[in-house]
Enzyme design. Sequence first.
Site, PDB file in Angstrom:
ATOM      1  N   TYR A  60      -8.640  -5.442  -3.262  1.00  0.00           N
ATOM      2  CA  TYR A  60      -7.620  -4.926  -4.179  1.00  0.00           C
ATOM      3  C   TYR A  60      -8.197  -4.805  -5.595  1.00  0.00           C
ATOM      4  CZ  TYR A  60      -3.485  -5.403  -7.249  1.00  0.00           C
ATOM      5  OH  TYR A  60      -2.554  -5.252  -8.247  1.00  0.00           O
TER       6      TYR A  60
HETATM    7  N1  NAP Z   1       1.506  -8.164  -8.245  1.00  0.00           N
HETATM    8  C1  NAP Z   1       0.865  -8.474  -9.338  1.00  0.00           C
HETATM    9  O1  NAP Z   1       0.806  -9.640  -9.775  1.00  0.00           O
HETATM   10  C2  NAP Z   1       0.205  -7.382 -10.147  1.00  0.00           C
HETATM   11  C3  NAP Z   1      -0.489  -7.753 -11.279  1.00  0.00           C
HETATM   12  C4  NAP Z   1      -1.033  -6.748 -12.075  1.00  0.00           C
HETATM   13  C5  NAP Z   1      -0.849  -5.415 -11.730  1.00  0.00           C
HETATM   14  N2  NAP Z   1      -0.167  -5.077 -10.588  1.00  0.00           N
HETATM   15  C6  NAP Z   1       0.017  -3.646 -10.324  1.00  0.00           C
HETATM   16  O2  NAP Z   1       1.253  -3.267 -10.892  1.00  0.00           O
HETATM   17  C7  NAP Z   1       1.706  -2.063 -10.284  1.00  0.00           C
HETATM   18  C8  NAP Z   1       3.196  -2.153 -10.021  1.00  0.00           C
HETATM   19  O3  NAP Z   1       3.484  -3.287  -9.251  1.00  0.00           O
HETATM   20  P1  NAP Z   1       4.933  -3.434  -8.605  1.00  0.00           P
HETATM   21  O4  NAP Z   1       5.174  -4.888  -8.403  1.00  0.00           O
HETATM   22  O5  NAP Z   1       5.918  -2.621  -9.355  1.00  0.00           O
HETATM   23  O6  NAP Z   1       4.667  -2.759  -7.175  1.00  0.00           O
HETATM   24  P2  NAP Z   1       5.718  -2.339  -6.044  1.00  0.00           P
HETATM   25  O7  NAP Z   1       7.076  -2.843  -6.369  1.00  0.00           O
HETATM   26  O8  NAP Z   1       5.096  -2.748  -4.738  1.00  0.00           O
HETATM   27  O9  NAP Z   1       5.769  -0.755  -6.141  1.00  0.00           O
HETATM   28  C9  NAP Z   1       4.752   0.025  -5.632  1.00  0.00           C
HETATM   29  C10 NAP Z   1       5.167   1.481  -5.737  1.00  0.00           C
HETATM   30  O10 NAP Z   1       4.106   2.279  -5.228  1.00  0.00           O
HETATM   31  C11 NAP Z   1       4.675   3.271  -4.411  1.00  0.00           C
HETATM   32  N3  NAP Z   1       3.763   3.782  -3.401  1.00  0.00           N
HETATM   33  C12 NAP Z   1       3.140   3.101  -2.414  1.00  0.00           C
HETATM   34  N4  NAP Z   1       2.430   3.948  -1.653  1.00  0.00           N
HETATM   35  C13 NAP Z   1       2.602   5.185  -2.192  1.00  0.00           C
HETATM   36  C14 NAP Z   1       2.129   6.480  -1.844  1.00  0.00           C
HETATM   37  N5  NAP Z   1       1.324   6.687  -0.788  1.00  0.00           N
HETATM   38  N6  NAP Z   1       2.515   7.528  -2.617  1.00  0.00           N
HETATM   39  C15 NAP Z   1       3.324   7.345  -3.682  1.00  0.00           C
HETATM   40  N7  NAP Z   1       3.819   6.137  -4.055  1.00  0.00           N
HETATM   41  C16 NAP Z   1       3.460   5.083  -3.310  1.00  0.00           C
HETATM   42  C17 NAP Z   1       5.848   2.570  -3.737  1.00  0.00           C
HETATM   43  O11 NAP Z   1       6.689   3.536  -3.159  1.00  0.00           O
HETATM   44  P3  NAP Z   1       7.433   3.263  -1.750  1.00  0.00           P
HETATM   45  O12 NAP Z   1       8.721   2.596  -2.154  1.00  0.00           O
HETATM   46  O13 NAP Z   1       7.606   4.611  -1.184  1.00  0.00           O
HETATM   47  O14 NAP Z   1       6.545   2.368  -0.932  1.00  0.00           O
HETATM   48  C18 NAP Z   1       6.425   1.851  -4.949  1.00  0.00           C
HETATM   49  O15 NAP Z   1       7.229   2.722  -5.706  1.00  0.00           O
HETATM   50  C19 NAP Z   1       0.834  -1.867  -9.052  1.00  0.00           C
HETATM   51  O16 NAP Z   1      -0.129  -0.872  -9.350  1.00  0.00           O
HETATM   52  C20 NAP Z   1       0.147  -3.216  -8.892  1.00  0.00           C
HETATM   53  O17 NAP Z   1      -1.108  -3.095  -8.271  1.00  0.00           O
HETATM   54  C21 NAP Z   1       0.379  -6.032  -9.815  1.00  0.00           C
END
Ligand code: NAP
Length: 217
Positions: A126
């Site tokens: 990741y």
């Molecule tokens: N978790 C952590 O601690 C952390 C820390 C730093 C940064 N981040 C980053 O922060 C960002 C946002 O995180 P979050 O918690 O808001 O994530 P999330 O709730 O899992 O949302 C992910 C989004 O990506 C979309 N997605 C997935 N596959 C896709 C595709 N093939 N085409 C278009 N859209 C797609 C999902 O749509 P669907 O509903 O259709 O699946 C959803 O809207 C991510 O980039 C993550 O890597 C996370």
Amino acid sequence: MIGASGAVGSRLMRRLGEQGHRVSGMHRSEDDAVPIRDAGADPVRGDLVEDSVEDLAGLMKGHDAVVFSAGGAGAGGDAVDAVDRDGAKKAVDAASAAGVRRFALVSVFMDAWRGDESPGEGFERYMAAKRAADVHLAASNLDYLTVRPGTLVDDAGTGFVNAGSSVGYEEIPRDDVAAFIAAALFSPGLNRVAIEVTGGSEPTEDAVAALQARPYA
Ligand SMILES: NC(=O)c1ccc[n+]([C@@H]2O[C@H](COP(=O)([O-])OP(=O)(O)OC[C@H]3O[C@@H](n4cnc5c(N)ncnc54)[C@H](OP(=O)(O)O)[C@@H]3O)[C@@H](O)[C@H]2O)c1
């Protein structure tokens, strides 16, 4: 907004709408059109894996900015490569092709989950995917803002952050990430920079104003 149905994306979309911006929210499932519309945004169907660069460029045309807050971590390793790495690269290329200059990428804090508590190989994949996306964006001709948040938590937003080119690692509520990007997205001066942002003690608007005054600090 790419990732409009996501936890950060939905919060950010709502905030941008409240600021008076007209926002398009990209979604895959038809069901997700409803909350996007309810948030005051225009739903547009799109998929980072299925759609070509040209398809995505068609969706982006006419917009002032693209925000990428999508992620495949919930679906596992292959999805991470397909969405966080290749999907982000496609989105960058599409923004360039569509003539959208501003691109904000939700990346990751490179110190997250290091040490004894590291979650292992999948996590390294990741992190590598996120880094590849960062590199691709930085090599583009776009006016970019890469945002590197600490580990995301669902606690209520505080209105306070710590933001800079290098800050100590902390968690951050998703609400505060959304508030930071909403404040920074159209900030003159925050161009072609990567900013780390965590929970902190500086009001978000003040933190963005300070970065504008000294973007490389
Ligand atoms: N978790 C952590 O601690 C952390 C820390 C730093 C940064 N981040 C980053 O922060 C960002 C946002 O995180 P979050 O918690 O808001 O994530 P999330 O709730 O899992 O949302 C992910 C989004 O990506 C979309 N997605 C997935 N596959 C896709 C595709 N093939 N085409 C278009 N859209 C797609 C999902 O749509 P669907 O509903 O259709 O699946 C959803 O809207 C991510 O980039 C993550 O890597 C996370």
